[in-house]
Write an enzyme that holds these catalytic residues in place. Structure first.
Site: not given
Length: 260
Positions: A46, A157
């Site tokens: 991200e 993640d």
């Protein structure tokens, strides 16, 4: 000889796009922590264009920077120039992802030992469990179909939790590093809203989850061995009273045995 290889999958900048508070200060501190650790391999999830610009300025002299296509948010793998040689890179798309998720695959070499490095941010939130499990299975298939002489490390993640595990069968030769190294309760939770208050939670609950994970499929030579598992990014950034990210970072240490 033996040496340590530090793999550093992290979401240090994961909340930066959604949390603009002190974004520049937190990003700089995240990159400083990575450099101070001496990490050989770094997984980031991200990233956003602004934090990627900072990463290039701060890390570009010391690391090969390998992003997925730069868009709203994306992943990147960083390889330390003095210790890790880049061989190739490719992207495996998740065609049914609604969140632009992809699997990043890098072939690299450390002291003559071949590594396949895989980084991803799997589909988020409980309602996307089916897609997330589908994406994980793509990653697991990529791991198990790899050349048996190559060590494969997958991390990032994963957003895994709860009912996801009801429909996942992990191959016997793929090991979760946290479990492999003893399931230490002090390093269990990487998204821990009881202690990390970057993200304000509504309601009485303060969830603690092990979203960020590392998996390894060892080569037939077994010349890469995980030896330690830690968390980082657990101190507030001076001057803004926030943590670098709403997730803690994983730091894994490996013993590498090379032919003499």
């Amino acid at each position: 000889d033996h040496r340590d290889l530090h793999s550093f999958p992290t979401r240090r900048s994961s909340d930066l796009g959604l949390d603009p508070v002190s974004v520049g200060v937190r990003t700089r501190r995240a990159m400083e922590i990575i450099k101070e650790s001496g990490a050989d391999i770094v997984f980031l999830q991200e990233l956003i264009p602004m934090t990627w610009d900072q990463c290039q300025v701060i890390m570009g002299n010391d690391y090969h920077l390998i992003p997925t296509p730069i868009c709203q948010y994306f992943t990147a793998i960083l390889l330390k120039k003095t210790t890790v040689m880049l061989d190739s890179q490719r992207i495996i798309p998740f065609p049914t992802s609604q969140m632009m998720r992809k699997l990043q695959v890098v072939q690299a070499n450390v002291k003559g030992i071949d590594l396949k490095l895989m980084n991803s941010h799997l589909e988020s939130t409980a309602q996307h469990s089916v897609e997330r499990v589908k994406q994980l299975n793509v990653a697991l298939d990529e791991m198990t179909s790899s050349d048996p002489k190559v060590n494969v490390i997958f991390g990032g993640d994963t957003n895994l939790g709860g009912r996801d595990f009801n429909s996942i069968v992990f191959p016997e030769n793929v090991k979760d590093l946290w479990e492999e190294l003893g399931c230490n309760g002090d390093t269990r939770y990487t998204w821990d809203t009881q202690y990390n208050d970057n993200k304000k939670m509504m309601g009485p609950g303060r969830p603690r989850c092990r979203f960020d994970r590392l998996y390894i499929r060892k080569s037939t030579d077994e010349n890469v061995k995980p030896v330690a598992f830690e968390l980082s990014g657990i101190e507030r950034v001076k001057g803004c009273d926030r943590f670098p990210s709403d997730h803690w970072a994983i730091v894994a240490h490996f013993s590498i045995k090379t032919e003499t």
